[in-house]
Design a protein around this motif. Structure first.
Motif, PDB file in Angstrom:
ATOM      1  N   ALA A   1      10.111  11.387  17.173  1.00 45.84           N
ATOM      2  CA  ALA A   1       9.177  11.248  16.061  1.00 45.84           C
ATOM      3  C   ALA A   1       9.207   9.794  15.616  1.00 45.84           C
ATOM      4  O   ALA A   1      10.258   9.276  15.273  1.00 45.84           O
ATOM      5  CB  ALA A   1       9.608  12.153  14.913  1.00 45.84           C
ATOM      6  N   VAL A   2       8.033   9.137  15.695  1.00 44.25           N
ATOM      7  CA  VAL A   2       8.033   7.689  15.472  1.00 44.25           C
ATOM      8  C   VAL A   2       7.148   7.270  14.310  1.00 44.25           C
ATOM      9  O   VAL A   2       6.201   7.963  13.922  1.00 44.25           O
ATOM     10  CB  VAL A   2       7.583   6.939  16.731  1.00 44.25           C
ATOM     11  CG1 VAL A   2       8.627   7.057  17.823  1.00 44.25           C
ATOM     12  CG2 VAL A   2       6.224   7.411  17.200  1.00 44.25           C
ATOM     13  N   VAL A   3       7.495   6.111  13.813  1.00 51.06           N
ATOM     14  CA  VAL A   3       6.719   5.457  12.783  1.00 51.06           C
ATOM     15  C   VAL A   3       6.571   4.011  13.214  1.00 51.06           C
ATOM     16  O   VAL A   3       7.529   3.413  13.710  1.00 51.06           O
ATOM     17  CB  VAL A   3       7.448   5.500  11.415  1.00 51.06           C
ATOM     18  CG1 VAL A   3       6.726   4.666  10.372  1.00 51.06           C
ATOM     19  CG2 VAL A   3       7.614   6.936  10.961  1.00 51.06           C
ATOM     20  N   GLY A   4       5.386   3.462  13.023  1.00 53.27           N
ATOM     21  CA  GLY A   4       5.200   2.074  13.398  1.00 53.27           C
ATOM     22  C   GLY A   4       4.677   1.268  12.231  1.00 53.27           C
ATOM     23  O   GLY A   4       4.097   1.821  11.303  1.00 53.27           O
ATOM     24  N   SER A   5       4.924  -0.046  12.275  1.00 51.42           N
ATOM     25  CA  SER A   5       4.413  -0.885  11.209  1.00 51.42           C
ATOM     26  C   SER A   5       4.253  -2.327  11.647  1.00 51.42           C
ATOM     27  O   SER A   5       5.074  -2.849  12.393  1.00 51.42           O
ATOM     28  CB  SER A   5       5.337  -0.818   9.992  1.00 51.42           C
ATOM     29  OG  SER A   5       4.958  -1.791   9.050  1.00 51.42           O
TER      30      SER A   5
ATOM     31  N   ALA B   1       5.387   9.987  11.916  1.00 52.43           N
ATOM     32  CA  ALA B   1       6.428  10.950  11.520  1.00 52.43           C
ATOM     33  C   ALA B   1       6.810  10.861  10.053  1.00 52.43           C
ATOM     34  O   ALA B   1       7.500  11.732   9.527  1.00 52.43           O
ATOM     35  CB  ALA B   1       7.657  10.741  12.400  1.00 52.43           C
ATOM     36  N   ASP B   2       6.346   9.807   9.379  1.00 57.64           N
ATOM     37  CA  ASP B   2       6.719   9.698   7.963  1.00 57.64           C
ATOM     38  C   ASP B   2       5.931  10.665   7.089  1.00 57.64           C
ATOM     39  O   ASP B   2       6.085  10.666   5.873  1.00 57.64           O
ATOM     40  CB  ASP B   2       6.599   8.258   7.473  1.00 57.64           C
ATOM     41  CG  ASP B   2       5.229   7.664   7.739  1.00 57.64           C
ATOM     42  OD1 ASP B   2       4.905   6.608   7.158  1.00 57.64           O
ATOM     43  OD2 ASP B   2       4.481   8.241   8.563  1.00 57.64           O
ATOM     44  N   THR B   3       5.093  11.500   7.723  1.00 60.26           N
ATOM     45  CA  THR B   3       4.411  12.520   6.910  1.00 60.26           C
ATOM     46  C   THR B   3       5.155  13.847   6.973  1.00 60.26           C
ATOM     47  O   THR B   3       4.728  14.841   6.386  1.00 60.26           O
ATOM     48  CB  THR B   3       2.969  12.742   7.418  1.00 60.26           C
ATOM     49  OG1 THR B   3       3.033  13.149   8.786  1.00 60.26           O
ATOM     50  CG2 THR B   3       2.140  11.482   7.284  1.00 60.26           C
TER      51      THR B   3
ATOM     52  N   PHE C   1       9.261  21.366  13.841  1.00 61.30           N
ATOM     53  CA  PHE C   1       8.145  20.937  14.670  1.00 61.30           C
ATOM     54  C   PHE C   1       8.640  20.604  16.084  1.00 61.30           C
ATOM     55  O   PHE C   1       8.078  21.048  17.083  1.00 61.30           O
ATOM     56  CB  PHE C   1       7.480  19.715  13.998  1.00 61.30           C
ATOM     57  CG  PHE C   1       6.149  19.333  14.576  1.00 61.30           C
ATOM     58  CD1 PHE C   1       5.724  18.020  14.534  1.00 61.30           C
ATOM     59  CD2 PHE C   1       5.301  20.281  15.151  1.00 61.30           C
ATOM     60  CE1 PHE C   1       4.489  17.651  15.040  1.00 61.30           C
ATOM     61  CE2 PHE C   1       4.074  19.917  15.681  1.00 61.30           C
ATOM     62  CZ  PHE C   1       3.658  18.592  15.616  1.00 61.30           C
ATOM     63  N   LYS C   2       9.714  19.827  16.133  1.00 63.16           N
ATOM     64  CA  LYS C   2      10.254  19.436  17.435  1.00 63.16           C
ATOM     65  C   LYS C   2      10.639  20.667  18.258  1.00 63.16           C
ATOM     66  O   LYS C   2      10.310  20.777  19.437  1.00 63.16           O
ATOM     67  CB  LYS C   2      11.484  18.544  17.246  1.00 63.16           C
ATOM     68  CG  LYS C   2      11.166  17.137  16.822  1.00 63.16           C
ATOM     69  CD  LYS C   2      12.449  16.290  16.768  1.00 63.16           C
ATOM     70  CE  LYS C   2      12.130  14.877  16.343  1.00 63.16           C
ATOM     71  NZ  LYS C   2      13.324  14.015  16.377  1.00 63.16           N
TER      72      LYS C   2
ATOM     73  N   ILE D   1       1.326  12.994  19.583  1.00 67.99           N
ATOM     74  CA  ILE D   1       1.026  14.316  19.031  1.00 67.99           C
ATOM     75  C   ILE D   1       0.813  14.175  17.521  1.00 67.99           C
ATOM     76  O   ILE D   1       1.615  13.548  16.826  1.00 67.99           O
ATOM     77  CB  ILE D   1       2.192  15.292  19.297  1.00 67.99           C
ATOM     78  CG1 ILE D   1       2.439  15.406  20.799  1.00 67.99           C
ATOM     79  CG2 ILE D   1       1.924  16.667  18.676  1.00 67.99           C
ATOM     80  CD1 ILE D   1       3.732  16.111  21.147  1.00 67.99           C
ATOM     81  N   ALA D   2      -0.288  14.730  17.059  1.00 68.89           N
ATOM     82  CA  ALA D   2      -0.574  14.627  15.622  1.00 68.89           C
ATOM     83  C   ALA D   2       0.465  15.420  14.824  1.00 68.89           C
ATOM     84  O   ALA D   2       0.860  16.512  15.221  1.00 68.89           O
ATOM     85  CB  ALA D   2      -1.973  15.163  15.340  1.00 68.89           C
ATOM     86  N   PRO D   3       0.928  14.891  13.711  1.00 74.41           N
ATOM     87  CA  PRO D   3       2.022  15.532  12.954  1.00 74.41           C
ATOM     88  C   PRO D   3       1.545  16.715  12.112  1.00 74.41           C
ATOM     89  O   PRO D   3       1.653  16.698  10.893  1.00 74.41           O
ATOM     90  CB  PRO D   3       2.536  14.390  12.081  1.00 74.41           C
ATOM     91  CG  PRO D   3       1.339  13.537  11.834  1.00 74.41           C
ATOM     92  CD  PRO D   3       0.484  13.630  13.067  1.00 74.41           C
ATOM     93  N   SER D   4       1.024  17.719  12.795  1.00 74.69           N
ATOM     94  CA  SER D   4       0.518  18.877  12.055  1.00 74.69           C
ATOM     95  C   SER D   4       1.656  19.726  11.529  1.00 74.69           C
ATOM     96  O   SER D   4       1.521  20.428  10.543  1.00 74.69           O
ATOM     97  CB  SER D   4      -0.357  19.723  12.975  1.00 74.69           C
ATOM     98  OG  SER D   4       0.467  20.256  14.020  1.00 74.69           O
ATOM     99  N   GLY D   5       2.768  19.651  12.217  1.00 71.74           N
ATOM    100  CA  GLY D   5       3.906  20.455  11.772  1.00 71.74           C
ATOM    101  C   GLY D   5       3.912  21.849  12.366  1.00 71.74           C
ATOM    102  O   GLY D   5       4.873  22.598  12.212  1.00 71.74           O
ATOM    103  N   HIS D   6       2.844  22.220  13.049  1.00 78.03           N
ATOM    104  CA  HIS D   6       2.768  23.588  13.561  1.00 78.03           C
ATOM    105  C   HIS D   6       3.180  23.676  15.028  1.00 78.03           C
ATOM    106  O   HIS D   6       4.177  24.286  15.365  1.00 78.03           O
ATOM    107  CB  HIS D   6       1.352  24.127  13.378  1.00 78.03           C
ATOM    108  CG  HIS D   6       0.991  24.217  11.924  1.00 78.03           C
ATOM    109  ND1 HIS D   6      -0.295  24.252  11.468  1.00 78.03           N
ATOM    110  CD2 HIS D   6       1.768  24.255  10.820  1.00 78.03           C
ATOM    111  CE1 HIS D   6      -0.303  24.330  10.149  1.00 78.03           C
ATOM    112  NE2 HIS D   6       0.934  24.316   9.726  1.00 78.03           N
ATOM    113  N   GLY D   7       2.406  23.119  15.863  1.00 77.12           N
ATOM    114  CA  GLY D   7       2.749  23.188  17.292  1.00 77.12           C
ATOM    115  C   GLY D   7       1.795  22.313  18.067  1.00 77.12           C
ATOM    116  O   GLY D   7       1.084  21.491  17.505  1.00 77.12           O
ATOM    117  N   LEU D   8       1.794  22.494  19.362  1.00 73.85           N
ATOM    118  CA  LEU D   8       0.905  21.687  20.191  1.00 73.85           C
ATOM    119  C   LEU D   8      -0.515  22.224  20.122  1.00 73.85           C
ATOM    120  O   LEU D   8      -0.734  23.425  20.034  1.00 73.85           O
ATOM    121  CB  LEU D   8       1.370  21.705  21.646  1.00 73.85           C
ATOM    122  CG  LEU D   8       2.683  20.977  21.972  1.00 73.85           C
ATOM    123  CD1 LEU D   8       3.112  21.235  23.404  1.00 73.85           C
ATOM    124  CD2 LEU D   8       2.538  19.494  21.716  1.00 73.85           C
TER     125      LEU D   8
END
Lengths: 427, 416
Positions: free
Chosen positions: B226-230, B175-177, B186-187, B144-151
C-alpha cells in the motif's frame, strides 16, 4: 553465465534528469554481481602446443592444484583434444574450469592437418551454443558454456623464431579464439636471448597478420596495467608444482645444480604476469570477447552459409517468422526439385536402355535372318544337286535299259543266227 | 563434479570485481510500466520513487492530457548515482479503465509489451547482430483503487491477462485513505482473490541466505504493498520529508508505519531490480519467443511431430529434414536401381534365350543339311560305282562282241 547485456551506448534518446536524493539504484552492479556469484562462473582454457612443453604442469601451477592426466607419449596418430572440467572455489566464488589439451600436436611427420582438429573443436563448441540459442524451447540461462575463452599457445623455447607450424596454426585460430602466446619452459633461455626471442616472435606475428589477444585498455581502472602487460607479450613462463625452500618460505620452483628458478619471481619468469592478466584482471573480458566477437563471427558466417540474410536497414525490419518460413519453403522446393530430377534421370536411363536392348534384339533377328537365308541358299543348292543326281540316275537307267534291250535283242538275234547256223550245219 | 581444494590463492575470486567494473562501464537500463485508472497517483509515485520530476512543465505527464482511448506512452530518462548510470524508461497507460466500457482496454498494453518482445526477438535473430538495447518491460506496477472492499472485475481481468507476459506487482494506491486496520483487511481480501483467480504476481526468488529470507518473508506478508506518493517536501519535527499535508497531520511517504512505500522502493530498486530483469528475460521473453517460433515452424507440419521439434532449433530441424530427405532419396535411388537392374536382367535373359533357341535351330538345320549332303554323296558314290561297274561290264561285253565278230569275220575270211 552468458550475459544478455551487450555493450551499447548508454542513454540513447534519453534526457538526463537530476535526482534530489539517494534513490538506490547504485546497488545495481552489486545486485548483478550477487546473481553472478550465486549462479557460478565458468571458464574454458585451451592449451595448444607440442607434446612435452609443460602444458599440464603450467595449468597445475596456475590453479594451484594437481589436475588429472598422465604425461602424453609422442606416438599419437593425429591431434586429439582432451577436455576435463573441474569445480573450483575460492572464497565465495565458484568456478567451473574446463581445461582442454591438444594431444599429439606437432608429433606427426606431416603436420599439415594439425590445426584442423583444433579448429573443429572450437567450432563445435560455437555450434553447440548456436544450436541451443536457436532452439524453440531453450534454457540459455542454465546452459553450460563450453566455448573456449582463452587459447594459450605454447611456443617452444628454441630462442630463434616461431616454427611454421606455429604461424599456420595461430593464423587459423586468431579469428576464432583469444590467443595468448607464451614461451614455454623459458628457463632454457637466457635473459638476453629472451628479449631477442620476444622481439622476433612479435615481429613475425605482426608480419604474418596474426591477431593475438590484446588486454583491453578502454577501462581507466585497468588501462595502465593492461597496456604495460601488452608490451611483455609473449609471456615467458616456467611451471612447477614442486616446492623448494628459499629462505624460510616454501616456494614453487625448479631446482638446478646452478640455481633455483622460482616460478613466482618476476625476475625469473613472467608467470606472475600471466596469472595476473589471465585470471585476476581480464578473465571476464576474455569471456566477453569470446561471446561478443568470436561467437558472433561464427554465428554470422554459419547463418550466411545457410542462406539467411538481413534486409537492408532502410526497409522494414526483418521478421523472424518470414525468414524461417521463406527458408523452409525454399528448402522444401529444393528437395522436391532434387527428387524430380532423380526421377527424370531414371526415366531417361530406362528409355535409353530399352532402345539399346531393342537394337540388340533387332541385330539378333537380322543375324538369324541372314543365316536363314544362307541356309535357304544351301538347301536350294542341295536340291539342285539332288536333282542333277536324279537326272543322271534316270539317264543312266535309261541307258542301261536301252543297252539291255539291245543286248537282249542282239542275243536273241545272235541266238537265232547261231540257231540258224547250227541248223545249216545240221542240214 | 567434486569441489577441488586449491593449495594457495589463485585469484579468480577477483572475477566478481571484474564483472562489477564492466557492468558499471556498460551502464544499466530498466523499463517500468504503470497501469491504473487516472487519479490514482501513478505519476506522483514515480516521481517519489526516483526522487525526480519525471514529468515537469516541459514534459507534462500523461495525466495532464485528456485521453479518449487507452494510450501507451513512454518517457526515457538518464539518471546517475554513485558512478552508476541508469537509463530509465517509464511506460504510462493514460486512459486505462477510464472509459464507460472498458472491454479490451488491456489490449494496447498487451500489444506494447509484445511489440517490445518482438523488437528484441528480431534484433536477436538478425544475422548481423549489433548493440541490442533491452526495451522490454521489466516490471508492471498495477494500481488498485483503495476501495477497501476487494478487486474490481477490471483488476482481475487485467492481471490474469498480463501475469504471464510481464512481472506484475499490484499496489494499493493512495493508501493514506485507509486506516491500518482497513488496509490489513483489504490486503487480505485482495490476496485471497488473487489466489482464487490463480493470478501469478511477481514472486521473490528463493535465497539461501537466512537474513535475506527473513526480509523476503516480511515483504511477502505486506503484499500487496500500500503506497503513498508525494512531490512535496514538508518539514516534520525538523526533518525534511516527502509527505502529504493534512489538517490532522502529515502522511509521510517514507515512514514504514504510514505506508509500504519504502518497502516498494527498496524491493523494486535496491534489491530486486536485477531479478525483475532476469525473470523478464528468462521467463516472460522466452515464453513469448517459444510461442512465436513454434507457430512459425509448425506451419504445414502435422502436430504429432511438433512436440519433439520444440526442443530443436529450426536450423537443426532443417538439417535433420535435409538428412532424412537425403536418406529417402538414397533409398528411392537404390530401389529404382534394383528394379531397373532386374528388368534389364530379365530382358537380357530373354534375349539370350531367344538367341540360344535360334542358334539351336540353326545348328539343327545345318546338321540336317549336312546329313542330307552326306546322303547325297553316298548315293552318288553308289551310283558312280554302279555306273562304273556297268560300264566296265558293258566294255567287256562289247569286247566280247567285238571278239566274236572278229572271229566270225576271220572264219568268213578263211573260207573265202
Amino acid at each position: 553465465m552468458a550475459s544478455t547485456e551487450i555493450a551499447r551506448q548508454a542513454g540513447e534518446g534519453a534526457r538526463a534528469v537530476p535526482l534530489s536524493g539517494h534513490v538506490g539504484f547504485d546497488s545495481m552492479p552489486d545486485q548483478l554481481v550477487n546473481k553472478s556469484v550465486n549462479h557460478g562462473f565458468c571458464f574454458n582454457i585451451l592449451c595448444v602446443g607440442e607434446t612435452g612443453l609443460g602444458k599440464s604442469t603450467l595449468m597445475d601451477t596456475l590453479f594451484n592444484t594437481k589436475f588429472e592426466g598422465e604425461p602424453t607419449q609422442h606416438n599419437q596418430p593425429g591431434v586429439q583434444l582432451k577436455s576435463n572440467t573441474y569445480e573450483l572455489q575460492e572464497s565465495n566464488v565458484r568456478l567451473k574450469l574446463t581445461v582442454v589439451n591438444t594431444v599429439g600436436f606437432g608429433d606427426q611427420i606431416n603436420k599439415e592437418d594439425s590445426y584442423k582438429s583444433i579448429v573443429e573443436f572450437i567450432d563445435a563448441q560455437f555450434e553447440a551454443y548456436l544450436q541451443e540459442e536457436l532452439k524453440i524451447k531453450r534454457t540459455l540461462h542454465s546452459y553450460h558454456d563450453t566455448r573456449i575463452h582463452a587459447c594459450l599457445y605454447f611456443i617452444a623455447p628454441t630462442g630463434h623464431s616461431l616454427k611454421s607450424l606455429d604461424l599456420v596454426t595461430m593464423k587459423k585460430l586468431d579469428s576464432k579464439v583469444n590467443i595468448i602466446p607464451i614461451i614455454a619452459k623459458s628457463d632454457a633461455i637466457s635473459k638476453s636471448e629472451l628479449t631477442k626471442f620476444k622481439i622476433k616472435i612479435t615481429s613475425e606475428l605482426v608480419s604474418n597478420g596474426v591477431q593475438i589477444y590484446q588486454f583491453p585498455t578502454d577501462d581507466e581502472t585497468v588501462a595502465e596495467i593492461n597496456s604495460t602487460m601488452n608490451g611483455h607479450l609473449p609471456f615467458a613462463v616456467v611451471g612447477s608444482t614442486e616446492e623448494v625452500k628459499i629462505g624460510n618460505k616454501m616456494v614453487k620452483a625448479r631446482q638446478y645444480p646452478w640455481g633455483t628458478v622460482q616460478v613466482e619471481n618476476e625476475n625469473h619468469c613472467d608467470f606472475v604476469k600471466l596469472r595476473e592478466m589471465l585470471i585476476r584482471v581480464n578473465m571476464e573480458d576474455l569471456r566477453e570477447q569470446t561471446h561478443t566477437r568470436h561467437y558472433e563471427l561464427y554465428r554470422r558466417c554459419k547463418l550466411e552459409e545457410m542462406g539467411f540474410k538481413d534486409t537492408d536497414p532502410d526497409s522494414k525490419p526483418f521478421s523472424l517468422q518470414e525468414t524461417y518460413e521463406a527458408k523452409r519453403n525454399e528448402f522444401m522446393s529444393e528437395l522436391q526439385k532434387k527428387e524430380e530430377e532423380m526421377r527424370q534421370m531414371f526415366v531417361q536411363r530406362v528409355k535409353e536402355k530399352e532402345a539399346e536392348l531393342k537394337e540388340a534384339e533387332k541385330e539378333l533377328h537380322e543375324k538369324f535372318d541372314r543365316l536363314k537365308k544362307l541356309h535357304q541358299d544351301e538347301k536350294k543348292k542341295l536340291e539342285d544337286k539332288k536333282k542333277a543326281l536324279d537326272d543322271e540316275l534316270n539317264m543312266f537307267k535309261q541307258k542301261k535299259t536301252a543297252a539291255e534291250l539291245l543286248q537282249n535283242q542282239a542275243q536273241q538275234a545272235g541266238g537265232s543266227t547261231t540257231l540258224k547256223r547250227d541248223k545249216e550245219r545240221k542240214n | 563434479l567434486a569441489l577441488r581444494n586449491l593449495e594457495g590463492y589463485v585469484g579468480f575470486a577477483n572475477l566478481p570485481n571484474q564483472v562489477y567494473r564492466k557492468s558499471v562501464k556498460r551502464g544499466f537500463e530498466f523499463t517500468l510500466m504503470v497501469v491504473g485508472e487516472s487519479g490514482l497517483g501513478k505519476s506522483t509515485l514515480i516521481n517519489s520513487l526516483f526522487l525526480t520530476d519525471l514529468y515537469s512543465k516541459d514534459y507534462p505527464g500523461p495525466s495532464q492530457r485528456i485521453k479518449k482511448t487507452v494510450q501507451v506512452e513512454q518517457s526515457k530518462v538518464l539518471v546517475k548515482e554513485g558512478g552508476v548510470q541508469l537509463t530509465l524508461t517509464i511506460v504510462d497507460t493514460p486512459g486505462f479503465g477510464d472509459a464507460v466500457d472498458n472491454s479490451n482496454c488491456w489490449q494496447p498494453v498487451i500489444n506494447y509489451i509484445d511489440s517490445k518482445c518482438e523488437d528484441f526477438l528480431n534484433a536477436e535473430s538478425r544475422v548481423n547482430r549489433r548493440l541490442m538495447p533491452d526495451n522490454r518491460v521489466h516490471c508492471c506496477l498495477y494500481f488498485i483503487a483503495p476501495s477497501g472492499h476487494g478487486l474490481k472485475p477490471l483488476d482481475i481481468e487485467f492481471m490474469k491477462r498480463l501475469h504471464d507476459k510481464v512481472n506484475v506487482i499490484p499496489l494499493i494506491a493512495k493508501a493514506d485513505t485507509l486506516t491500518p486496520e482497513e488496509c490489513q483487511l483489504f490486503k487480505k481480501q485482495i490476496m485471497k482473490e488473487i489466489q482464487e483467480h490463480k493470478i501469478k504476481i511477481y514472486e521473490f526468488p528463493d535465497t539461501e541466505d537466512d537474513e535475506d529470507s527473513k526480509l523476503i518473508r516480511k515483504i511477502k506478508e505486506r503484499m500487496p504493498l500500500a503506497v503513498v506518493g508525494s512531490n512535496v517536501v514538508i518539514e516534520v519535527n525538523g526533518r525534511k520529508v516527502r509527505g502529504r499535508q493534512y489538517p490532522w497531520g502529515v502522511a509521510e511517504v517514507e515512514n514504514g508505519e504510514h505506508c509500504d512505500f519504502t518497502v516498494l522502493r527498496n524491493m523494486l530498486i535496491r534489491t530486486h531490480m536485477q531479478d525483475l530483469k532476469d525473470v523478464t528475460n528468462n521467463v516472460h521473453y522466452e515464453n513469448y519467443r517459444s510461442k512465436k517460433l513454434a507457430a512459425v515452424t509448425c506451419n504445414g507440419v502435422d502436430t504429432s511431430k511438433t512436440k519433439g521439434q520444440l526442443t530443436k532449433s529450426p536450423l537443426a530441424q532443417m538439417e535433420e529434414e535435409r538428412r532424412e530427405h537425403v536418406m529417402k532419396m538414397k533409398k528411392m535411388e537404390t530401389e529404382m536401381e534394383q528394379v531397373f537392374e532386374m528388368k534389364v536382367k530379365e530382358k537380357k535373359q530373354k534375349l539370350k534365350d531367344s538367341e540360344a533357341e535360334l542358334e539351336r535351330r540353326h545348328e539343327q538345320m545345318k546338321r540336317n543339311l549336312e546329313a542330307q549332303y552326306k546322303e547325297l554323296e553316298e548315293k552318288r558314290r553308289v551310283f558312280e560305282e554302279e555306273k562304273a561297274n556297268w560300264e566296265a561290264q558293258q566294255r567287256i561285253l562289247e569286247q566280247q562282241k567285238l571278239d566274236a565278230t572278229m572271229e566270225k569275220n576271220k572264219k568268213k575270211g578263211k573260207i573265202f
